[in-house]
Design an enzyme around this catalytic site. Sequence first.
Site, mmCIF file in Angstrom:
data_model
loop_
_atom_site.group_PDB
_atom_site.id
_atom_site.type_symbol
_atom_site.label_atom_id
_atom_site.label_comp_id
_atom_site.label_asym_id
_atom_site.label_seq_id
_atom_site.Cartn_x
_atom_site.Cartn_y
_atom_site.Cartn_z
ATOM 1 N N GLU A 1 0.823 -1.214 0.000
ATOM 2 C CA GLU A 1 0.000 0.000 0.000
ATOM 3 C C GLU A 1 0.855 1.262 0.000
ATOM 4 O OE1 GLU A 1 -3.067 -0.108 -0.620
ATOM 5 O OE2 GLU A 1 -3.266 -2.276 -0.415
ATOM 6 N N HIS B 1 2.178 2.128 -3.408
ATOM 7 C CA HIS B 1 1.260 2.898 -4.261
ATOM 8 C C HIS B 1 1.513 4.397 -4.113
ATOM 9 C CE1 HIS B 1 -1.276 -0.128 -6.028
ATOM 10 N NE2 HIS B 1 -1.671 -0.629 -4.863
#
Length: 267
Positions: free
Chosen positions: A126, A129
């Site tokens: 995550e 990203h």
Amino acid sequence: MLKRIITPAIAAGVLLLTACATHQSPTGRSQMLMHSEAEMAQLGQVSFAQLKQQEKVSQDPALNAYVNCVAERISGVLPPQQWEVVVFDSPQVNAFALPGGYIGVYTGLLGVAENADQLAAVMGHEVAHVLAHHSNEKVSRSQMTGTGLQLLNIGLAAYGVESAATITQLAALGTNVFFTLPYGREQETEADIMGVELMARAGFDPEASIALWHNMAKASSGAPPEMLSTHPSHSTRIKELNAQQQAAKPLYQAARQQSRTVCRAPK
């Protein structure tokens, strides 16, 4: 006549996209980024504040300490930045990171990510990203796609094409299947590659990323075919993660030699 209308529109769209693709991702992929980091950080701040109002925030001290422990080790190998970490009390099997330094973890994920190494695999993914500016890309591409379809509809209508609305709808479907969705899968694969490196540098076993996605495959059902999804299939993802192990293992072994806080999942 239709071909004479659409071909220049496509050519103009390609030229516009090429002109905007002036950045490179951490893995060397061309990116179109239309917004500044400050703008994206502001968007992340607003979005995170809204989520904290809409979702139930966990008040479990042990759970919060555990999640923050993993987050601190991951952020410790990143460029200096303050990260706010919130655990949301929800059965969702999910986590996210937002531009500006925000991480959210849903308690439902902790039943699938069975230990700190597996949780680190999710967090590394995550955070990757954010590091790769994927939110900026998604916003930018959405804006460009919307503008292109509007111009196509206007052009068809101007030439009196009776089926203009139908053609525009087909163009939107084609854009989604052959442009937006594959692009999302490309981002996910890139985040997997970067995430494995991040977790290894933070001293978490990169092999746990493979175990995690085996768990994800067992926990999920009724997933759409890979072609029609923004995420790779579980089997594709596991194959890619296996391919990253050789490069990640030395980073993990080097990190293990350093003194690091042990993150223990609450019982």
